[in-house]
Scaffold this motif. Structure first.
Motif, short mmCIF file in Angstrom:
data_model
loop_
_atom_site.label_atom_id
_atom_site.label_comp_id
_atom_site.label_asym_id
_atom_site.label_seq_id
_atom_site.Cartn_x
_atom_site.Cartn_y
_atom_site.Cartn_z
N PHE A 1 0.85 -1.19 0.00
CA PHE A 1 0.00 0.00 0.00
C PHE A 1 0.87 1.23 0.00
CE2 PHE A 1 0.80 -0.80 4.46
CZ PHE A 1 0.91 0.46 5.04
N VAL A 2 0.29 2.34 -0.41
CA VAL A 2 0.98 3.64 -0.36
C VAL A 2 0.29 4.50 0.68
CG1 VAL A 2 1.53 5.76 -1.63
CG2 VAL A 2 1.77 3.52 -2.75
N MET A 3 1.09 5.03 1.59
CA MET A 3 0.58 5.94 2.60
C MET A 3 0.75 7.37 2.08
SD MET A 3 -0.87 5.98 5.59
CE MET A 3 -0.36 4.66 6.69
N VAL A 4 -0.37 8.08 2.01
CA VAL A 4 -0.35 9.50 1.65
C VAL A 4 -0.31 10.27 2.97
CG1 VAL A 4 -1.61 11.37 0.52
CG2 VAL A 4 -1.70 9.04 -0.43
N ASN A 5 0.71 11.07 3.14
CA ASN A 5 0.89 11.86 4.36
C ASN A 5 0.64 13.32 4.05
OD1 ASN A 5 2.41 9.80 6.30
ND2 ASN A 5 3.29 9.57 4.26
N LEU A 6 -0.38 13.91 4.65
CA LEU A 6 -0.65 15.34 4.53
C LEU A 6 -0.17 15.97 5.83
CD1 LEU A 6 -4.26 15.21 3.06
CD2 LEU A 6 -2.09 15.36 1.82
N LEU A 7 0.81 16.85 5.74
CA LEU A 7 1.53 17.34 6.91
C LEU A 7 1.30 18.83 7.15
CD1 LEU A 7 4.86 15.65 5.82
CD2 LEU A 7 3.29 14.77 7.54
N LYS A 8 1.06 19.18 8.40
CA LYS A 8 0.94 20.58 8.82
C LYS A 8 1.97 20.81 9.92
CE LYS A 8 -0.96 24.59 8.75
NZ LYS A 8 -0.67 25.40 7.58
N PHE A 9 2.83 21.80 9.74
CA PHE A 9 3.92 22.03 10.69
C PHE A 9 3.59 23.13 11.70
CE2 PHE A 9 6.24 20.75 6.72
CZ PHE A 9 6.53 19.47 7.15
N LYS A 10 4.18 22.99 12.87
CA LYS A 10 4.12 24.06 13.87
C LYS A 10 5.00 25.20 13.41
CE LYS A 10 3.73 20.77 17.70
NZ LYS A 10 4.46 20.12 18.80
N THR A 11 4.69 26.39 13.85
CA THR A 11 5.54 27.54 13.53
C THR A 11 6.91 27.34 14.16
OG1 THR A 11 3.60 28.97 13.47
CG2 THR A 11 5.75 30.04 13.70
N LYS A 12 6.94 26.93 15.41
CA LYS A 12 8.19 26.68 16.15
C LYS A 12 8.13 25.27 16.71
CE LYS A 12 10.87 28.59 20.08
NZ LYS A 12 12.02 27.85 19.76
N ALA A 13 9.23 24.54 16.56
CA ALA A 13 9.30 23.16 17.08
C ALA A 13 9.14 23.17 18.59
CB ALA A 13 10.64 22.53 16.71
N GLU A 14 8.40 22.18 19.08
CA GLU A 14 8.17 22.02 20.53
C GLU A 14 8.48 20.58 20.91
OE1 GLU A 14 4.09 23.08 21.17
OE2 GLU A 14 4.37 25.10 20.40
N TYR A 15 9.58 20.38 21.61
CA TYR A 15 9.99 19.04 22.03
C TYR A 15 9.36 18.68 23.37
CZ TYR A 15 13.30 18.70 18.21
OH TYR A 15 13.86 18.62 16.96
N ALA A 16 8.98 17.42 23.51
CA ALA A 16 8.32 16.94 24.73
C ALA A 16 9.21 17.08 25.96
CB ALA A 16 7.89 15.49 24.56
N ASP A 17 10.54 17.05 25.76
CA ASP A 17 11.46 17.19 26.90
C ASP A 17 11.78 18.66 27.22
OD1 ASP A 17 13.17 17.94 24.84
OD2 ASP A 17 14.55 16.26 25.09
#
Length: 138
Positions: free
Chosen positions: A26-42
């Motif tokens: 199968f082919v996975m179609v990924n539609l991506l929306k990015f945050k303005t600024k990266a936010e790491y869980a740590d």
């Protein structure tokens, strides 16, 4: 049609996806929306944008895909919308072919993938994953 971007599937979504009974390539179609600024869980300090954090993930995920027999396909920036309406357009589209659901699951649960997925989570505001299966037209 309601559209809800997410970054992590619920257990119910995982059960439905992997328990569908349909298998094979199968082919996975990924539609991506990015945050303005990266936010790491740590809570690490960073000047990375969401797109830059996701690019770190993107540079490393190809090996994880190849390790399970998958093939990265087209990836590109979304630059316009001809048909339909969305409140806010996605930033990027990426296609990846996997040989099976089990290959996809193996990749997602591998220690190597889990290590790089922190950059995916830090960069994504939301995503749609659409599983597609080739069929003859006509």
């Amino acid at each position: 049609m309601q559209v809800v971007n997410q970054t992590i599937p619920s257990q119910e979504q995982m059960n439905e996806f992997f328990g569908s009974g349909e298998d094979g390539p199968f082919v996975m179609v990924n539609l991506l929306k990015f945050k303005t600024k990266a936010e790491y869980a740590d809570n690490r300090e960073t000047d990375l944008s969401g797109a830059e954090a996701y690019a770190i993930y993107g540079a490393a995920v190809g090996k994880c895909i190849a390790d399970v027999g998958g093939t990265p396909g087209f990836a590109g920036q979304v630059t316009g919308l001809l048909l339909g309406e969305v409140e806010e357009n996605w930033d990027m589209v990426a296609l990846v072919e996997y040989p099976s659901l089990e290959a996809f699951r193996t990749m997602m649960t591998s220690p190597e993938y889990q290590k790089i997925a922190v950059h995916r989570s830090a960069g994504l505001a939301g995503q749609l994953n659409i599983k597609t299966k080739a069929r003859a037209l006509g």
